[in-house]
Design a protein around this motif. Structure first.
Motif, short mmCIF file in Angstrom:
data_model
loop_
_atom_site.label_atom_id
_atom_site.label_comp_id
_atom_site.label_asym_id
_atom_site.label_seq_id
_atom_site.Cartn_x
_atom_site.Cartn_y
_atom_site.Cartn_z
N ASP A 1 -21.76 24.18 -15.13
CA ASP A 1 -21.06 25.33 -14.56
C ASP A 1 -21.51 25.59 -13.13
N GLU A 2 -22.83 25.46 -12.89
CA GLU A 2 -23.37 25.67 -11.55
C GLU A 2 -22.84 24.61 -10.57
N SER B 1 -29.39 25.31 -15.87
CA SER B 1 -29.43 25.75 -14.47
C SER B 1 -30.80 26.37 -14.20
N GLU C 1 -20.03 23.00 -10.88
CA GLU C 1 -18.61 23.29 -10.69
C GLU C 1 -18.42 24.40 -9.66
N ARG C 2 -19.24 25.45 -9.73
CA ARG C 2 -19.16 26.55 -8.77
C ARG C 2 -19.49 26.06 -7.36
N GLN C 3 -20.51 25.21 -7.25
CA GLN C 3 -20.88 24.69 -5.93
C GLN C 3 -19.77 23.84 -5.34
N ALA D 1 -16.59 24.13 -5.99
CA ALA D 1 -15.49 25.01 -5.64
C ALA D 1 -15.75 25.76 -4.34
N ASN D 2 -17.02 26.08 -4.08
CA ASN D 2 -17.38 26.80 -2.85
C ASN D 2 -17.51 25.89 -1.64
N SER E 1 -24.90 25.31 -18.49
CA SER E 1 -25.03 26.12 -17.28
C SER E 1 -25.20 25.26 -16.03
#
Length: 194
Positions: free
Chosen positions: A185-186, A152, A188-190, A192-193, A182
């Motif tokens: 993970d980044e 990331s 995945e977070r994006q 989800a948001n 990472s």
């Protein structure tokens, strides 16, 4: 005297009849011959190294050839190892979880990851390529380099590839950090948001 003038005129005519690339090659051959005559046999290893470097320079891979190589490397070499790591993490989570349903969910996620590995690799590549490409290119006369960040922005994982003899390869000194997911993970977070 007339013989020398005729010889000079025919040499000049020959030189002018050559294409610019042939003139460059003739100058190179002449310089090599003079170097061998001047320095003797001690220069032969240096000349050999120079010729190899010139050959490699003439056969550098194009920057356009990097993306297809990177896609194959990512989906065939990199992602399967990351997938194995993630499957182990899901199994470890399943063992540690007290709730039976959470444990089964983690086991199921690991199983799905293993069964759809190539599909995940192709899908994730489409997201990852937006963050990693274009790479940062370097040129060192006999080789080209391409450096990408597979981590990331906050936790980078730079990986360098070498371009030699019309092909690309992972630089031999690079150790890929399969633990640094990472970027995934980044992403995945994006997702989800939204």
């Amino acid at each position: 005297s007339d013989l020398l003038q005729d010889l000079a005129a025919s040499a000049r005519g020959w030189w002018l009849s050559l294409a610019p690339e042939q003139r460059t090659q003739a100058c190179g051959v002449g310089a090599l011959a003079l170097a061998v005559l001047w320095f003797g046999s001690q220069i032969v290893p240096l000349l050999f190294a120079l010729l190899v470097a010139l050959y490699l320079n003439a056969h550098l891979p194009t920057t356009a050839s990097f993306e297809p190589f990177f896609q194959e490397w990512y989906t065939q070499d990199y992602f399967p190892q990351v997938s194995q790591k993630m499957q182990r993490e899901f199994q470890e989570r399943a063992r540690k979880q007290k709730n039976v349903f959470d444990s089964l969910a983690s086991q199921f996620k690991g199983w799905i990851m293993g069964k759809t590995e190539s599909l995940h690799a192709a899908a994730l590549y489409q997201f990852v390529v937006k963050y990693t490409l274009p790479p940062e290119y370097g040129h060192y006369f006999f080789m080209r380099t391409a450096t990408v960040n597979l981590g990331s922005r906050t936790r980078p994982a730079y990986i360098t590839f070498w371009g030699l003899n019309e092909s690309w390869m992972l630089a031999p000194y690079i150790r890929v950090d399969f633990e640094n997911t990472s970027l995934l993970d980044e992403l995945e977070r994006q997702a989800a948001n939204g």
